[in-house]
Enzyme design. Structure first.
Site, PDB file in Angstrom:
ATOM      1  N   ASP A   2       0.945  -1.154  -0.188  1.00  0.00           N
ATOM      2  CA  ASP A   2      -0.147   0.103   0.043  1.00  0.00           C
ATOM      3  C   ASP A   2       1.031   1.043   0.193  1.00  0.00           C
ATOM      4  O   ASP A   2       0.525   2.253  -0.638  1.00  0.00           O
ATOM      5  CB  ASP A   2      -0.916  -0.047   1.344  1.00  0.00           C
ATOM      6  CG  ASP A   2      -2.308   0.780   0.917  1.00  0.00           C
ATOM      7  OD1 ASP A   2      -2.248   1.551   0.103  1.00  0.00           O
ATOM      8  OD2 ASP A   2      -3.081   0.404   1.855  1.00  0.00           O
ATOM      9  N   HIS A   7      -8.170  -1.166   8.663  1.00  0.00           N
ATOM     10  CA  HIS A   7      -7.156  -0.777   7.884  1.00  0.00           C
ATOM     11  C   HIS A   7      -7.675   0.794   7.746  1.00  0.00           C
ATOM     12  O   HIS A   7      -8.149   1.098   6.627  1.00  0.00           O
ATOM     13  CB  HIS A   7      -7.174  -1.622   6.391  1.00  0.00           C
ATOM     14  CG  HIS A   7      -6.424  -1.155   5.274  1.00  0.00           C
ATOM     15  ND1 HIS A   7      -5.275  -1.596   5.041  1.00  0.00           N
ATOM     16  CD2 HIS A   7      -6.309  -0.033   4.693  1.00  0.00           C
ATOM     17  CE1 HIS A   7      -4.655  -1.248   3.908  1.00  0.00           C
ATOM     18  NE2 HIS A   7      -5.521  -0.096   3.683  1.00  0.00           N
ATOM     19  N   HIS A  25      -6.668   4.447   6.582  1.00  0.00           N
ATOM     20  CA  HIS A  25      -5.786   5.519   6.248  1.00  0.00           C
ATOM     21  C   HIS A  25      -6.133   6.819   7.093  1.00  0.00           C
ATOM     22  O   HIS A  25      -6.956   6.871   7.594  1.00  0.00           O
ATOM     23  CB  HIS A  25      -6.302   5.863   4.708  1.00  0.00           C
ATOM     24  CG  HIS A  25      -5.613   4.805   3.718  1.00  0.00           C
ATOM     25  ND1 HIS A  25      -4.649   4.792   2.843  1.00  0.00           N
ATOM     26  CD2 HIS A  25      -5.957   3.441   3.189  1.00  0.00           C
ATOM     27  CE1 HIS A  25      -4.397   3.689   2.211  1.00  0.00           C
ATOM     28  NE2 HIS A  25      -5.168   2.818   2.478  1.00  0.00           N
ATOM     29  N   CYS A  35      -4.134   4.983  -2.403  1.00  0.00           N
ATOM     30  CA  CYS A  35      -4.549   4.111  -3.217  1.00  0.00           C
ATOM     31  C   CYS A  35      -4.781   5.034  -4.789  1.00  0.00           C
ATOM     32  O   CYS A  35      -5.248   6.048  -4.679  1.00  0.00           O
ATOM     33  CB  CYS A  35      -6.050   3.576  -2.846  1.00  0.00           C
ATOM     34  SG  CYS A  35      -6.520   2.431  -4.084  1.00  0.00           S
TER      35      CYS A  35
HETATM   36  P1  HMG Z   1      -9.253  -5.485 -16.696  1.00  0.00           P
HETATM   37  O1  HMG Z   1      -8.487  -4.535 -17.476  1.00  0.00           O
HETATM   38  O2  HMG Z   1     -10.724  -5.588 -16.711  1.00  0.00           O
HETATM   39  O3  HMG Z   1      -8.705  -7.219 -16.944  1.00  0.00           O
HETATM   40  O4  HMG Z   1      -8.445  -5.469 -15.271  1.00  0.00           O
HETATM   41  P2  HMG Z   1      -8.572  -7.916 -18.191  1.00  0.00           P
HETATM   42  O5  HMG Z   1      -9.033  -9.319 -17.581  1.00  0.00           O
HETATM   43  O6  HMG Z   1      -9.371  -7.543 -19.242  1.00  0.00           O
HETATM   44  O7  HMG Z   1      -6.949  -7.930 -18.522  1.00  0.00           O
HETATM   45  C1  HMG Z   1      -6.591  -6.820 -19.066  1.00  0.00           C
HETATM   46  C2  HMG Z   1      -5.226  -7.283 -19.065  1.00  0.00           C
HETATM   47  O8  HMG Z   1      -4.497  -7.150 -17.837  1.00  0.00           O
HETATM   48  C3  HMG Z   1      -4.815  -8.285 -19.821  1.00  0.00           C
HETATM   49  O9  HMG Z   1      -3.562  -7.930 -20.699  1.00  0.00           O
HETATM   50  C4  HMG Z   1      -4.418  -9.407 -18.847  1.00  0.00           C
HETATM   51  O10 HMG Z   1      -3.582 -10.116 -19.262  1.00  0.00           O
HETATM   52  C5  HMG Z   1      -3.873  -8.393 -17.753  1.00  0.00           C
HETATM   53  P3  HMG Z   1      -3.384  -7.745 -22.087  1.00  0.00           P
HETATM   54  O11 HMG Z   1      -3.903  -8.963 -22.975  1.00  0.00           O
HETATM   55  O12 HMG Z   1      -3.807  -6.362 -22.349  1.00  0.00           O
HETATM   56  O13 HMG Z   1      -1.849  -7.581 -22.454  1.00  0.00           O
HETATM   57  N1  HMG Z   1      -4.011  -9.040 -16.371  1.00  0.00           N
HETATM   58  C6  HMG Z   1      -3.065  -9.127 -15.578  1.00  0.00           C
HETATM   59  N2  HMG Z   1      -1.714  -9.194 -15.619  1.00  0.00           N
HETATM   60  C7  HMG Z   1      -1.139  -9.368 -14.448  1.00  0.00           C
HETATM   61  N3  HMG Z   1      -1.627  -9.974 -13.548  1.00  0.00           N
HETATM   62  C8  HMG Z   1      -2.999 -10.021 -13.301  1.00  0.00           C
HETATM   63  C9  HMG Z   1      -3.713  -9.637 -14.394  1.00  0.00           C
HETATM   64  N4  HMG Z   1      -4.869  -9.609 -14.523  1.00  0.00           N
HETATM   65  C10 HMG Z   1      -5.196  -9.206 -15.841  1.00  0.00           C
HETATM   66  N5  HMG Z   1      -3.635 -10.364 -12.026  1.00  0.00           N
HETATM   67  C11 HMG Z   1      -7.856  -6.050 -13.068  1.00  0.00           C
HETATM   68  C12 HMG Z   1      -8.848  -6.021 -14.089  1.00  0.00           C
HETATM   69  C13 HMG Z   1      -8.356  -6.529 -11.900  1.00  0.00           C
HETATM   70  C14 HMG Z   1      -6.919  -6.903 -13.668  1.00  0.00           C
HETATM   71  C15 HMG Z   1      -7.400  -4.548 -12.900  1.00  0.00           C
HETATM   72  O14 HMG Z   1      -8.468  -3.923 -12.657  1.00  0.00           O
HETATM   73  C16 HMG Z   1      -6.477  -4.452 -11.830  1.00  0.00           C
HETATM   74  O15 HMG Z   1      -5.180  -4.968 -11.809  1.00  0.00           O
HETATM   75  N6  HMG Z   1      -6.647  -3.900 -10.646  1.00  0.00           N
HETATM   76  C17 HMG Z   1      -5.889  -3.508  -9.599  1.00  0.00           C
HETATM   77  C18 HMG Z   1      -6.017  -2.373  -9.074  1.00  0.00           C
HETATM   78  C19 HMG Z   1      -5.134  -2.238  -7.746  1.00  0.00           C
HETATM   79  O16 HMG Z   1      -3.913  -2.789  -7.499  1.00  0.00           O
HETATM   80  N7  HMG Z   1      -5.386  -1.231  -6.769  1.00  0.00           N
HETATM   81  C20 HMG Z   1      -4.671  -1.042  -5.613  1.00  0.00           C
HETATM   82  C21 HMG Z   1      -4.980  -2.046  -4.502  1.00  0.00           C
HETATM   83  S1  HMG Z   1      -6.533  -1.894  -3.625  1.00  0.00           S
HETATM   84  C22 HMG Z   1      -6.032  -0.775  -2.510  1.00  0.00           C
HETATM   85  O17 HMG Z   1      -5.216  -0.152  -2.412  1.00  0.00           O
HETATM   86  C23 HMG Z   1      -7.084  -1.012  -1.438  1.00  0.00           C
HETATM   87  C24 HMG Z   1      -6.455  -1.442  -0.014  1.00  0.00           C
HETATM   88  O18 HMG Z   1      -5.199  -1.010   0.417  1.00  0.00           O
HETATM   89  C25 HMG Z   1      -7.536  -1.478   1.173  1.00  0.00           C
HETATM   90  C26 HMG Z   1      -8.038  -0.001   1.328  1.00  0.00           C
HETATM   91  O19 HMG Z   1      -7.294   0.967   1.539  1.00  0.00           O
HETATM   92  O20 HMG Z   1      -9.426   0.038   1.136  1.00  0.00           O
HETATM   93  C27 HMG Z   1      -6.147  -3.020  -0.368  1.00  0.00           C
HETATM   94 MG    MG Z   2      -5.117   0.704   1.429  1.00  0.00          MG
END
Ligand code: HMG
Ligand code: MG
Length: 328
Positions: free
Chosen positions: A15, A236, A238, A269
């Site tokens: 994070d 959690h 912030h 985030c």
């Molecule tokens: P999407 O674009 O809908 O996914 O994203 P997709 O299935 O259509 O795939 C698009 C492309 O991404 C493809 O590649 C996939 O292969 C690739 P391309 O064909 O275009 O070359 N792909 C991946 N590559 C590597 N690893 C993977 C993966 N999945 C697909 N796992 C998706 C959907 C969920 C992947 C996207 O929205 C995403 O990665 N989101 C993550 C966002 C994120 O990390 N946010 C921050 C963390 S959450 C947070 O901070 C909150 C927290 O701290 C708690 C709080 O504070 O509340 C936890």
């Molecule tokens: Mg967070």
């Protein structure tokens, strides 16, 4: 477990770093994780198997997991390293590394085994749902129900690998797009679904730091009314509005004993505009000490790390306690 034990989950390497614009060298991330592992903290969120197009900073999480599994580092307590995984694709990427290093991690930590000089390391996967449809779309590119179906598959696969699973619910006390209007019953409903799917723990994310003491209390009462046990809940916070420790006090009174925090108060985030870092681990450790609670974490060592990593990133040290401890 004595009631004065508190588990802090150090989320700084995930994070704390995910929102940094400049690519952070792998060596710096690994140094951060290894220094943290020496402080007495028992769980470190070390990376994220998400799409590198969405969060470029987390792109080298495979290298980090591989390093952890091959490391000879001997932490003072059994260690769990946690990695975010939003879909089976992410879990698959993690599983590839785990299969290549079969004997270096255990699915069960042995608290007695830590003096034998063997690495005593477990790996955990974390899925992350949202309590509002707008945040789910921004963060995961799908609606809540679709995300839950995906997470059920991730949880099932992770369990088959013997991994512990944590499940976040984000924006539980305020949403950057929908404001304060987050329904605690919705949070409890999503949490119940994730627990029933096999998640071992729910982490309630106050992503925006909009949580207040009364609303934190109301949320936790709603969770209890839904039959969710306090030992299955982590908080959690912030610290965007400086309310994290107040909300922590409320949560402690409610019986919660697991809290997420980030060294130096790093973080934010990428899909929550304006939100700042997690509550600083140094502040959390100090606060727990003032209450006679035991985190097992060395405050001086943690303060040094906060000073070092924020300087390394060219940021201000956002831990008031860290600065006070160091006389800075
Ligand atoms: P999407 O674009 O809908 O996914 O994203 P997709 O299935 O259509 O795939 C698009 C492309 O991404 C493809 O590649 C996939 O292969 C690739 P391309 O064909 O275009 O070359 N792909 C991946 N590559 C590597 N690893 C993977 C993966 N999945 C697909 N796992 C998706 C959907 C969920 C992947 C996207 O929205 C995403 O990665 N989101 C993550 C966002 C994120 O990390 N946010 C921050 C963390 S959450 C947070 O901070 C909150 C927290 O701290 C708690 C709080 O504070 O509340 C936890
Ligand atoms: Mg967070």
């Amino acid at each position: 477990v004595p009631n004065n034990k508190v588990k802090l989950v150090e989320v700084g390497p995930r994070d704390g770093l995910q929102n940094e614009k400049k690519a952070i060298p792998l060596a710096t991330k690994i140094e951060l994780i290894e220094r943290l592992a020496r402080t007495g903290v028992s769980t470190i969120e070390a990376g994220s198997f998400v799409s590198p197009k969405w969060v470029p900073q987390m792109a080298n999480s495979s290298d980090i997991l591989e390093h952890i599994l091959q490391s000879k580092l001997h932490a003072p307590v059994p260690m769990t390293y946690s990695f975010l995984s939003p879909n089976t694709r992410g879990l698959q990427n993690a599983a590839d590394i785990l299969r290549a290093n079969p004997r270096t991690f255990s699915t069960e930590l042995d608290p007695q085994n830590n003096s034998k000089g063997e690495p005593n390391t477990a790996v955990e996967i974390a899925v992350f749902a949202a309590a509002t449809e707008s945040f789910s779309q921004k963060n995961l590119n799908c609606d809540i129900q679709t995300s839950l179906e995906r997470f059920k598959a991730v949880i099932q696969d992770a369990k088959a690998l013997g991994l512990r699973v944590r499940a976040y619910v984000s924006v539980v006390l305020g949403c950057p797009f929908e404001g304060f209007d987050v329904d605690p019953h919705k949070v409890a409903g999503i949490s119940t679904e994730l627990l029933e799917a096999g998640a071992d723990e729910i982490s309630l994310g106050d992503t925006t730091g909009m949580g207040t003491a009364p609303r934190t209390s109301a949320l936790l009462r709603c969770m209890s009314a839904a039959g969710i046990r306090t030992e299955d809940i982590a908080m959690h916070f912030h610290d965007t509005y400086g309310q994290a420790l107040v909300n922590t006090a409320v949560s402690l009174e409610h019986g919660i004993r697991t809290f997420d925090s980030s060294v130096g108060g790093l973080g934010g985030c990428p899909y929550s505009p304006g939100a700042t870092g997690n509550v600083a681990t140094e502040n959390m450790v100090y606060f727990m000490e003032t209450l006679g609670m035991d985190t097992g974490i060395d405050l001086d060592a943690m303060s040094d790390i906060g000073h070092w990593i924020t300087a390394e990133l060219g940021k201000s040290n956002d831990s008031t306690v860290g600065k006070a401890v160091l006389g800075a």
